[in-house]
Design a protein around this motif. Sequence first.
Motif, mmCIF file in Angstrom:
data_model
loop_
_atom_site.group_PDB
_atom_site.id
_atom_site.type_symbol
_atom_site.label_atom_id
_atom_site.label_comp_id
_atom_site.label_asym_id
_atom_site.label_seq_id
_atom_site.Cartn_x
_atom_site.Cartn_y
_atom_site.Cartn_z
ATOM 1 N N ARG A 1 1.426 0.318 -5.254
ATOM 2 C CA ARG A 1 0.045 -0.069 -4.984
ATOM 3 C C ARG A 1 -0.583 -0.643 -6.246
ATOM 4 O O ARG A 1 -0.283 -0.215 -7.350
ATOM 5 N N LEU B 1 -6.839 -0.784 -9.563
ATOM 6 C CA LEU B 1 -7.972 -1.483 -10.165
ATOM 7 C C LEU B 1 -8.656 -0.540 -11.148
ATOM 8 O O LEU B 1 -8.973 0.606 -10.812
ATOM 9 N N TYR C 1 -7.247 2.306 -5.946
ATOM 10 C CA TYR C 1 -6.361 1.296 -5.377
ATOM 11 C C TYR C 1 -7.201 0.117 -4.884
ATOM 12 O O TYR C 1 -8.330 0.270 -4.425
ATOM 13 N N THR C 2 -6.608 -1.084 -4.979
ATOM 14 C CA THR C 2 -7.274 -2.264 -4.417
ATOM 15 C C THR C 2 -7.226 -2.200 -2.900
ATOM 16 O O THR C 2 -6.553 -1.339 -2.316
ATOM 17 N N TYR D 1 -5.696 -3.926 -0.876
ATOM 18 C CA TYR D 1 -4.423 -4.286 -0.288
ATOM 19 C C TYR D 1 -3.285 -3.722 -1.140
ATOM 20 O O TYR D 1 -3.444 -3.453 -2.328
ATOM 21 N N ASP D 2 -2.154 -3.497 -0.533
ATOM 22 C CA ASP D 2 -0.984 -2.973 -1.208
ATOM 23 C C ASP D 2 0.137 -3.992 -1.182
ATOM 24 O O ASP D 2 0.139 -4.899 -0.363
#
Length: 356
Positions: free
Chosen positions: A293, A296, A348-349, A351-352
């Motif tokens: 992942r 950020l 986490y952003t 999207y992965d």
Amino acid sequence: TATTSTRTSTVLVELILEKVELTLLFTEVVMTFNRAARYGLGLPTADSRGCVAGAFNESTWAAFGIAARCKWSADQRRFFISLGEGARIRLGQDVMASAEAFEPDGNVAFLPTPAYRATLETQDSLPPVEAVLRATPPKAQFCTKVSFSAAESTGAQGRVLSTRWSFGDATQPVMVDSLQPLLDEASGSTVFIVNETNFFTAAEATKAALGASYQTTSIELEIVVEVTNWLGSNATARASIEVDKDDEPKPQVSAVTPQNWTLSNNEDVYVEYATAAPDTSICTGNDEDRQSRLVLVNWEYRPGDSTAWTPLENTSLIDLDRSPVKLRFAAFSFQPDTQHQFRSLSAYTAYDTKKP
């Protein structure tokens, strides 16, 4: 016829070991006798360091360490042993020498003595021990590797500190039962580590035991360490890790640079954190969790006299490092005699990305 007679009397003296003390900053053992003494004449010649290994029993001699040095005081009443490398003698331990090891000095008749034996004591003030315990991370989700380190503890006095681990009162009983074998294995070590699967198992067991009260009950893993030096001084410290109940995985963050330090304002300032996306599949067994992942990182700043955090980009400070987990500020960015704090917020952003 005149006769005369002569009567001769012999006085037998006795050599007594009065005391054995640890002195000279706990690096020297001093044996004190009631009168001037010397090595027994039946012993081998002393080595180049002034010692005769055969004068002491095997365990006592080994406890003095490698290459111990020996000498007599000017009045021959005190015998000094400077401890060698790896010495492990302790206060309260018996120092034992054979009956033939020592005898009264001079041309005197003396009584045979049993083996010399005395308990090691000291008149010096014992140095304090400061126990320090660090918990990493301070808050952890179920599938997280956690650790407690007492490595920063001080007061060893030249030898390894011994440790004794226990659970604090804040730890749930079911978590104690789950982790007790691991804690027992850590005895004597300065670090207690619980890997992801063991922490996951303990947290799941605690969740099941609490039942309906799980969401309203604070769950902590509290650990207590007792640190003792070889002179018997000890101290305790405790630290806790809060169990994060959020089921959604979060990135792990740890400090790379020291969390507190002092420097001159004519030096560049560096701050660095490490981030990681844990592989929760090792706990769940679900291959869908085996993914990488994107993390950020957002930095915030506050001066020492403020209680409010401000996004770093909204300040006048200029970060010269292009890495998202590092900060670098040029010399003279901060005024002398001031305090400054930085923290990183990681998530986490949206999207992965799958591993290739």
